[in-house]
Enzyme design. Structure first.
Site, PDB file in Angstrom:
ATOM      1  N   HIS A  22     -11.378  -3.609 -68.300  1.00 47.33           N
ATOM      2  CA  HIS A  22     -11.281  -4.987 -68.819  1.00 47.33           C
ATOM      3  C   HIS A  22      -9.817  -5.373 -69.047  1.00 47.33           C
ATOM      4  O   HIS A  22      -9.421  -6.510 -68.786  1.00 47.33           O
ATOM      5  CB  HIS A  22     -12.038  -5.123 -70.142  1.00 47.33           C
ATOM      6  CG  HIS A  22     -13.521  -5.317 -70.010  1.00 47.33           C
ATOM      7  ND1 HIS A  22     -14.084  -6.393 -69.356  1.00 47.33           N
ATOM      8  CD2 HIS A  22     -14.559  -4.583 -70.472  1.00 47.33           C
ATOM      9  CE1 HIS A  22     -15.410  -6.303 -69.423  1.00 47.33           C
ATOM     10  NE2 HIS A  22     -15.735  -5.206 -70.096  1.00 47.33           N
ATOM     11  N   CYS A  30     -22.629  -4.554 -69.483  1.00 49.19           N
ATOM     12  CA  CYS A  30     -21.422  -5.181 -70.036  1.00 49.19           C
ATOM     13  C   CYS A  30     -21.820  -6.442 -70.776  1.00 49.19           C
ATOM     14  O   CYS A  30     -22.619  -7.230 -70.260  1.00 49.19           O
ATOM     15  CB  CYS A  30     -20.439  -5.517 -68.912  1.00 49.19           C
ATOM     16  SG  CYS A  30     -18.898  -6.241 -69.501  1.00 49.19           S
ATOM     17  N   LEU A  31     -21.247  -6.626 -71.965  1.00 47.22           N
ATOM     18  CA  LEU A  31     -21.565  -7.818 -72.750  1.00 47.22           C
ATOM     19  C   LEU A  31     -21.120  -9.092 -72.034  1.00 47.22           C
ATOM     20  O   LEU A  31     -21.656 -10.165 -72.322  1.00 47.22           O
ATOM     21  CB  LEU A  31     -20.901  -7.724 -74.137  1.00 47.22           C
ATOM     22  CG  LEU A  31     -21.397  -6.564 -75.014  1.00 47.22           C
ATOM     23  CD1 LEU A  31     -20.578  -6.480 -76.294  1.00 47.22           C
ATOM     24  CD2 LEU A  31     -22.883  -6.712 -75.319  1.00 47.22           C
ATOM     25  N   GLN A  56     -12.544 -10.002 -73.767  1.00 48.23           N
ATOM     26  CA  GLN A  56     -13.939 -10.476 -73.785  1.00 48.23           C
ATOM     27  C   GLN A  56     -14.164 -11.541 -74.864  1.00 48.23           C
ATOM     28  O   GLN A  56     -15.164 -12.261 -74.808  1.00 48.23           O
ATOM     29  CB  GLN A  56     -14.912  -9.312 -73.990  1.00 48.23           C
ATOM     30  CG  GLN A  56     -14.954  -8.354 -72.797  1.00 48.23           C
ATOM     31  CD  GLN A  56     -15.913  -7.214 -73.023  1.00 48.23           C
ATOM     32  OE1 GLN A  56     -15.560  -6.216 -73.624  1.00 48.23           O
ATOM     33  NE2 GLN A  56     -17.145  -7.364 -72.565  1.00 48.23           N
ATOM     34  N   HIS A 105     -14.477   2.028 -68.786  1.00 45.63           N
ATOM     35  CA  HIS A 105     -15.038   0.673 -68.631  1.00 45.63           C
ATOM     36  C   HIS A 105     -14.175  -0.341 -69.392  1.00 45.63           C
ATOM     37  O   HIS A 105     -13.840  -1.413 -68.875  1.00 45.63           O
ATOM     38  CB  HIS A 105     -16.493   0.688 -69.143  1.00 45.63           C
ATOM     39  CG  HIS A 105     -17.171  -0.638 -69.250  1.00 45.63           C
ATOM     40  ND1 HIS A 105     -18.286  -0.974 -68.525  1.00 45.63           N
ATOM     41  CD2 HIS A 105     -16.906  -1.730 -70.031  1.00 45.63           C
ATOM     42  CE1 HIS A 105     -18.669  -2.208 -68.829  1.00 45.63           C
ATOM     43  NE2 HIS A 105     -17.850  -2.688 -69.751  1.00 45.63           N
ATOM     44  N   GLU A 106     -13.781   0.025 -70.627  1.00 45.27           N
ATOM     45  CA  GLU A 106     -12.967  -0.883 -71.449  1.00 45.27           C
ATOM     46  C   GLU A 106     -11.548  -1.032 -70.892  1.00 45.27           C
ATOM     47  O   GLU A 106     -10.978  -2.126 -70.895  1.00 45.27           O
ATOM     48  CB  GLU A 106     -12.912  -0.400 -72.899  1.00 45.27           C
ATOM     49  CG  GLU A 106     -14.240  -0.202 -73.607  1.00 45.27           C
ATOM     50  CD  GLU A 106     -15.162  -1.394 -73.542  1.00 45.27           C
ATOM     51  OE1 GLU A 106     -14.703  -2.523 -73.283  1.00 45.27           O
ATOM     52  OE2 GLU A 106     -16.376  -1.193 -73.717  1.00 45.27           O
ATOM     53  N   GLY A 126     -18.827  -1.029 -77.060  1.00 44.57           N
ATOM     54  CA  GLY A 126     -17.385  -1.202 -76.871  1.00 44.57           C
ATOM     55  C   GLY A 126     -17.073  -2.662 -76.637  1.00 44.57           C
ATOM     56  O   GLY A 126     -17.968  -3.447 -76.279  1.00 44.57           O
TER      57      GLY A 126
HETATM   58  O1  GNR Z   1     -22.372  -2.052 -74.669  1.00 46.11           O
HETATM   59  C1  GNR Z   1     -21.946  -1.541 -73.633  1.00 46.11           C
HETATM   60  N1  GNR Z   1     -22.610  -0.499 -73.086  1.00 46.11           N
HETATM   61  C2  GNR Z   1     -22.104   0.263 -72.034  1.00 46.11           C
HETATM   62  C3  GNR Z   1     -22.967   1.146 -71.396  1.00 46.11           C
HETATM   63  C4  GNR Z   1     -22.508   1.947 -70.362  1.00 46.11           C
HETATM   64  C5  GNR Z   1     -21.187   1.895 -69.987  1.00 46.11           C
HETATM   65  C6  GNR Z   1     -20.312   1.021 -70.613  1.00 46.11           C
HETATM   66  C7  GNR Z   1     -20.765   0.219 -71.639  1.00 46.11           C
HETATM   67  S1  GNR Z   1     -19.672  -0.841 -72.448  1.00 46.11           S
HETATM   68  C8  GNR Z   1     -20.741  -2.099 -72.989  1.00 46.11           C
HETATM   69  C9  GNR Z   1     -20.008  -3.105 -73.875  1.00 46.11           C
HETATM   70  C10 GNR Z   1     -18.976  -3.819 -73.059  1.00 46.11           C
HETATM   71  O2  GNR Z   1     -19.215  -4.701 -72.273  1.00 46.11           O
HETATM   72  N2  GNR Z   1     -17.736  -3.415 -73.193  1.00 46.11           N
HETATM   73  O3  GNR Z   1     -16.759  -3.979 -72.449  1.00 46.11           O
HETATM   74 NI    NI Z   2     -17.703  -4.623 -70.618  1.00 46.21          NI
END
Ligand code: GNR
Ligand code: NI
Length: 192
Positions: free
Chosen positions: A163, A117-118, A51, A159-160, A46
């Protein structure tokens, strides 16, 4: 198409509350294309526009499940230099676009996932979130959709969504664990 630079914590831009999209034009389509290219390149599932430095309420998600109907293939990369070859199923592309997403009726029941998270590279921690929710969003044409989500998709979209509101998964941890994560990031950056 272009791979964009992913912003990493503690960059203050990650605390931005992103702005709703009100113009569904070609520029938006280009942003979404570039976000997918950036996400796939970084092996993420995601990505939120902030980001890559764009403070708009735009998300892309692709959980890329293994395609167990396809022929397994030998993978080309080395797993930690152990010299073994690995065979696995190819990943199925399931790209999803969410413009101006909203989370509706989150379940009372919670679920724990090991999140990453990236924007917080190489840090992983368990986060509790509602196990399921409904999501309402717009597509690239501005049409409204609504769908019930659970499992990894529910976790990922929450999670997204965070952000878009300037929140990182480490903000859900205790102050001690968050500070440990930020120290580890700082150390890794200095070593690089
Ligand atoms: O790549 C991602 N893996 C992930 C694993 C568990 C819960 C959420 C994520 S999102 C993350 C990519 C990212 O940072 N999205 O904002
Ligand atoms: Ni993230």
């Amino acid at each position: 198409m272009a791979i964009m630079e992913i912003i990493e914590a503690p960059d203050p831009r990650l605390k931005t509350v992103s702005t709703p999209v009100d113009t569904f034009d070609d520029q938006l389509k280009i942003l979404v294309d570039d976000m997918f290219e950036t996400m796939y390149d970084a092996n993420g599932i995601g990505l939120a526009a902030i980001q890559v430095g764009i403070p708009l309420r735009v998300l892309v998600i692709d959980l890329q499940p293994e395609d167990t109907d396809a022929e397994p293939e030998e993978c080309d990369h080395d797993h930690g230099g152990d010299g073994h070859s690995h065979v696995h199923y190819p990943l199925k592309k399931e790209p999803r676009i969410f413009i101006n997403p909203e989370i509706l009726d989150p379940a009372d029941e919670m679920n724990t996932y090991q999140e990453g998270c990236l924007s917080v590279p190489d840090i992983y921690a368990e986060v509790d979130r509602p196990k399921a929710c409904r999501v309402r969003w717009q597509d690239l044409e501005g049409n409204v959709h609504e769908e019930a989500m659970d499992g990894l998709l529910a976790t990922c979209i929450q999670h997204e969504m965070d952000h878009l509101n300037g929140i990182l998964f480490i903000d859900h941890l205790s102050r001690l664990k968050r500070n440990m994560a930020l120290k580890k990031l700082e150390k890794a950056r200095k070593a690089a």
